[in-house]
Design a protein around this motif. Structure first.
Motif, PDB file in Angstrom:
ATOM      1  N   THR A 139       5.114  -2.191   3.239  1.00  0.00           N
ATOM      2  CA  THR A 139       6.506  -1.774   3.393  1.00  0.00           C
ATOM      3  C   THR A 139       7.408  -2.652   2.527  1.00  0.00           C
ATOM      4  O   THR A 139       7.255  -3.873   2.479  1.00  0.00           O
ATOM      5  N   ALA A 140       8.349  -2.028   1.838  1.00  0.00           N
ATOM      6  CA  ALA A 140       9.268  -2.755   0.963  1.00  0.00           C
ATOM      7  C   ALA A 140      10.688  -2.682   1.507  1.00  0.00           C
ATOM      8  O   ALA A 140      11.009  -1.828   2.346  1.00  0.00           O
ATOM      9  N   VAL A 141      11.537  -3.584   1.006  1.00  0.00           N
ATOM     10  CA  VAL A 141      12.945  -3.558   1.398  1.00  0.00           C
ATOM     11  C   VAL A 141      13.561  -2.219   1.017  1.00  0.00           C
ATOM     12  O   VAL A 141      14.402  -1.668   1.738  1.00  0.00           O
ATOM     13  N   ALA A 142      13.127  -1.673  -0.111  1.00  0.00           N
ATOM     14  CA  ALA A 142      13.669  -0.386  -0.549  1.00  0.00           C
ATOM     15  C   ALA A 142      13.381   0.713   0.457  1.00  0.00           C
ATOM     16  O   ALA A 142      14.179   1.642   0.621  1.00  0.00           O
ATOM     17  N   ASP A 143      12.239   0.627   1.147  1.00  0.00           N
ATOM     18  CA  ASP A 143      11.899   1.651   2.137  1.00  0.00           C
ATOM     19  C   ASP A 143      12.862   1.609   3.316  1.00  0.00           C
ATOM     20  O   ASP A 143      13.240   2.659   3.857  1.00  0.00           O
ATOM     21  N   LEU A 144      13.231   0.409   3.731  1.00  0.00           N
ATOM     22  CA  LEU A 144      14.073   0.264   4.922  1.00  0.00           C
ATOM     23  C   LEU A 144      15.565   0.300   4.591  1.00  0.00           C
ATOM     24  O   LEU A 144      16.348   0.935   5.307  1.00  0.00           O
ATOM     25  N   ILE A 145      15.971  -0.411   3.542  1.00  0.00           N
ATOM     26  CA  ILE A 145      17.396  -0.552   3.256  1.00  0.00           C
ATOM     27  C   ILE A 145      17.827   0.302   2.073  1.00  0.00           C
ATOM     28  O   ILE A 145      18.780   1.069   2.155  1.00  0.00           O
ATOM     29  N   GLY A 146      17.118   0.195   0.941  1.00  0.00           N
ATOM     30  CA  GLY A 146      17.481   0.986  -0.226  1.00  0.00           C
ATOM     31  C   GLY A 146      17.298   0.185  -1.501  1.00  0.00           C
ATOM     32  O   GLY A 146      16.964  -1.001  -1.480  1.00  0.00           O
ATOM     33  N   ASP A 147      17.523   0.850  -2.618  1.00  0.00           N
ATOM     34  CA  ASP A 147      17.372   0.198  -3.916  1.00  0.00           C
ATOM     35  C   ASP A 147      18.153   1.000  -4.951  1.00  0.00           C
ATOM     36  O   ASP A 147      18.599   2.128  -4.685  1.00  0.00           O
ATOM     37  N   VAL A 148      18.296   0.401  -6.122  1.00  0.00           N
ATOM     38  CA  VAL A 148      18.971   1.095  -7.215  1.00  0.00           C
ATOM     39  C   VAL A 148      18.111   2.265  -7.674  1.00  0.00           C
ATOM     40  O   VAL A 148      16.895   2.136  -7.858  1.00  0.00           O
ATOM     41  N   ASP A 149      18.737   3.407  -7.854  1.00  0.00           N
ATOM     42  CA  ASP A 149      18.041   4.606  -8.313  1.00  0.00           C
ATOM     43  C   ASP A 149      18.160   4.682  -9.830  1.00  0.00           C
ATOM     44  O   ASP A 149      19.254   4.932 -10.360  1.00  0.00           O
ATOM     45  N   PRO A 150      17.077   4.452 -10.572  1.00  0.00           N
ATOM     46  CA  PRO A 150      17.180   4.447 -12.041  1.00  0.00           C
ATOM     47  C   PRO A 150      17.602   5.795 -12.616  1.00  0.00           C
ATOM     48  O   PRO A 150      18.201   5.846 -13.699  1.00  0.00           O
ATOM     49  N   ILE A 151      17.297   6.869 -11.915  1.00  0.00           N
ATOM     50  CA  ILE A 151      17.694   8.191 -12.417  1.00  0.00           C
ATOM     51  C   ILE A 151      19.214   8.324 -12.401  1.00  0.00           C
ATOM     52  O   ILE A 151      19.816   8.842 -13.343  1.00  0.00           O
ATOM     53  N   LYS A 152      19.849   7.826 -11.340  1.00  0.00           N
ATOM     54  CA  LYS A 152      21.312   7.886 -11.267  1.00  0.00           C
ATOM     55  C   LYS A 152      21.943   6.999 -12.331  1.00  0.00           C
ATOM     56  O   LYS A 152      22.996   7.332 -12.891  1.00  0.00           O
ATOM     57  N   ALA A 154      20.558   6.367 -15.220  1.00  0.00           N
ATOM     58  CA  ALA A 154      20.338   7.058 -16.494  1.00  0.00           C
ATOM     59  C   ALA A 154      21.344   8.186 -16.707  1.00  0.00           C
ATOM     60  O   ALA A 154      21.572   8.613 -17.850  1.00  0.00           O
ATOM     61  N   GLU A 155      21.923   8.675 -15.635  1.00  0.00           N
ATOM     62  CA  GLU A 155      22.911   9.757 -15.758  1.00  0.00           C
ATOM     63  C   GLU A 155      24.236   9.256 -16.303  1.00  0.00           C
ATOM     64  O   GLU A 155      25.141  10.043 -16.556  1.00  0.00           O
ATOM     65  N   ASP A 161      28.147   0.610  -9.589  1.00  0.00           N
ATOM     66  CA  ASP A 161      28.607   1.783  -8.839  1.00  0.00           C
ATOM     67  C   ASP A 161      27.740   1.944  -7.589  1.00  0.00           C
ATOM     68  O   ASP A 161      26.515   2.066  -7.666  1.00  0.00           O
ATOM     69  N   GLU A 162      28.381   1.972  -6.444  1.00  0.00           N
ATOM     70  CA  GLU A 162      27.652   2.103  -5.182  1.00  0.00           C
ATOM     71  C   GLU A 162      26.845   3.393  -5.117  1.00  0.00           C
ATOM     72  O   GLU A 162      25.819   3.470  -4.451  1.00  0.00           O
ATOM     73  N   GLU A 163      27.270   4.395  -5.872  1.00  0.00           N
ATOM     74  CA  GLU A 163      26.603   5.693  -5.815  1.00  0.00           C
ATOM     75  C   GLU A 163      25.294   5.721  -6.606  1.00  0.00           C
ATOM     76  O   GLU A 163      24.629   6.751  -6.645  1.00  0.00           O
ATOM     77  N   THR A 164      24.941   4.600  -7.231  1.00  0.00           N
ATOM     78  CA  THR A 164      23.634   4.534  -7.893  1.00  0.00           C
ATOM     79  C   THR A 164      22.530   4.120  -6.915  1.00  0.00           C
ATOM     80  O   THR A 164      21.372   4.020  -7.316  1.00  0.00           O
ATOM     81  N   ILE A 165      22.880   3.874  -5.672  1.00  0.00           N
ATOM     82  CA  ILE A 165      21.902   3.398  -4.690  1.00  0.00           C
ATOM     83  C   ILE A 165      21.169   4.574  -4.056  1.00  0.00           C
ATOM     84  O   ILE A 165      21.780   5.578  -3.670  1.00  0.00           O
TER      85      ILE A 165
END
Length: 477
Positions: A139-152, A154-155, A161-165
């Protein structure tokens, strides 16, 4: 009832503005005032675990359920969803179920400032507000809390920007219940990520200057630390749980039997099954003895799943015999208990110096359980005439897992004196008048009673029992 579609309609309807813990508390108080239980489907906790759980919920505390395996911890957690409202309003299109009254994420706050009372809302049912995660070493922190979304990113959005999470499990169930099973299995560095969730009620992701106030009830389950040896709950995290509720195994034979009847896999519909009460009691007494045995690892415990599995094996033996012999009713007998031992050993951890003694431990406990139940129901019976027939060599009874009821009873002759009285004392349907039996269902029930009587006489050292080939046994003088 027509549900509100905008924030303005929601305000006009008078829908309360409250946190998830206030919602749970209000619904629990309503249940208590109506005389209803906190939950149904959990047996044996009414006077112990449930009161503690009620106090924790009324206090608005995050909690941890601590107990050995097979003590209904996960079931209790899942039933907490019954205390949530059937449906709850959220901002339409929000990933983290933002409240229309108090939007949490930046996107919903922006829409709220632009649209005001015209902010569109949708309704989610209680099951979508519950998340369950089995703690595993990967289990990773990203699974429980979240992480930066590289696709967002790349857009074209910036890393600030908080909306990249991409939100993890806990934020996605904002305004709900999050359960983490087997919390000690969660790596300690991952447990640290939950500290802010439990105390400050916010999350931190990869150094973002971000405060996301979360409204969740966090519930965890765990086996005792000294049993699992796979990890531990770090002290700061343990300190942040407001309540620790200790579960336990069924404390009475009746509770154990009731759980088995509720949880066991139903037998096939094409073969009617009748399980004598005294055999249910034998299995329950067997588990009681194993839970107290010095040869069994008591830190790991003997799960109720052991009793359920033993019951299913017992019934399967009776169904197999009925299918082979053509009996219209499958009735388990003492001879079917022999198959319980090898099928059940894998569920128990033993503390033995020498290997290979597991079967002897369970076999001894099983014989003691049979004798305990026999003395409870038939201890005052006068069986001297029956014993005298064995001692005089007039009577020998041979039985096996494929011996039909008619064949077993035929060994007694035309009738068994006292059979009606034995069945009555054991709480089973009485045979024909005067101790006679009819072919079919009566014979199967009567054979089970008769075999139980013989086994009790053997364990009381009043008649002999010899093992014959192919798993058959012979009772004689």
């Amino acid at each position: 009832m027509t549900r509100a579609a905008t924030l303005g309609e929601l305000r006009a309807s008078g829908y309360p503005d409250r946190t998830v813990k206030q919602e749970l508390r209000a619904n629990l108080v309503a249940r208590l005032r109506a005389g209803e239980p906190l939950t149904t489907g959990v047996i044996g906790f009414d006077d112990t675990v449930l009161p503690e759980l009620e106090r924790a919920l009324l206090a608005g505390q995050d909690l941890i359920l601590l107990g050995e395996r097979g003590q209904a911890k996960t079931r209790l957690v899942r039933r907490l969803t019954d205390l949530l409202d059937e449906h709850a309003p959220v901002v339409a299109g929000c990933e983290i179920n933002c409240s229309p009254y108090h939007p949490t994420c930046v996107a919903c706050r922006r829409r709220h400032s632009e649209l005001g009372d015209d902010l569109p809302i949708t309704w989610v049912d209680r099951q979508r507000r519950f998340a369950e995660k089995l703690a595993t070493p990967d289990t990773a922190v990203a699974d429980l809390i979240g992480d930066v979304d590289p696709i967002k990113v790349a857009e074209g959005r910036t890393l600030g920007d908080e909306e990249t999470i991409h939100w993890g499990l806990v934020p996605r169930h904002h305004r709900g219940i999050v359960a983490i099973n087997e919390l000690p299995d969660l790596p300690e560095r991952i447990q640290v990520a939950l500290l802010n969730v439990l105390e400050e009620r916010d999350v931190q992701i990869r150094g973002y200057s971000l405060r996301l106030p979360l409204d969740v009830l966090l519930v965890a389950t765990a086996n005792p630390d000294d049993y699992t040896n796979r990890g531990r709950i770090i002290s700061p995290l343990k300190d942040r749980f407001g309540a620790q509720v200790r579960t336990h195994y069924p404390r009475t034979v009746d509770d154990e039997i009731a759980i088995v009847h509720t949880e066991a896999t139903p037998p096939p519909a094409d073969v009617p099954v009748h399980v004598p009460r005294f055999l249910d009691e034998v299995l329950a007494e067997l588990v009681v003895l194993l839970r107290a045995s010095p040869d069994v690892n008591q830190r790991s415990g003997v799960s109720v799943r052991f009793t359920i599995g033993a019951h299913e094996t017992l019934v399967a033996g009776a169904v197999r015999r009925a299918a082979r012999t053509g009996a219209g009713l499958a009735v388990p007998r003492i001879v079917d208990l022999r198959a319980v031992l090898p099928a059940a050993l894998g569920r128990i951890e033993f503390d033995l110096l020498d290997e290979g003694g597991e079967v002897e431990v369970v076999d001894l406990a099983l014989r003691r359980a049979v004798l305990t139940v026999w003395r409870r129901h038939l201890g005052g019976e006068d069986l001297r005439d029956l014993v005298a027939r064995f001692d005089a060599g007039e009577l020998t009874v041979e039985t096996g897992d494929l011996t039909s009821g008619d064949a077993l009873l035929a060994a007694f002759g035309d009738r068994v004196d006292g059979l009606a009285r034995w069945t009555e004392r054991l709480g089973e349907p009485a045979p024909g008048e005067g101790g006679d039996w009819d072919a079919g269902d009566d014979a199967e029930v009567a054979a089970s009673v008769a075999e139980f009587v013989l086994e009790g006489l053997h364990l009381g050292r009043r008649i002999n029992r010899d093992d014959v080939d192919d798993g058959r046994v012979r009772y004689g003088g």
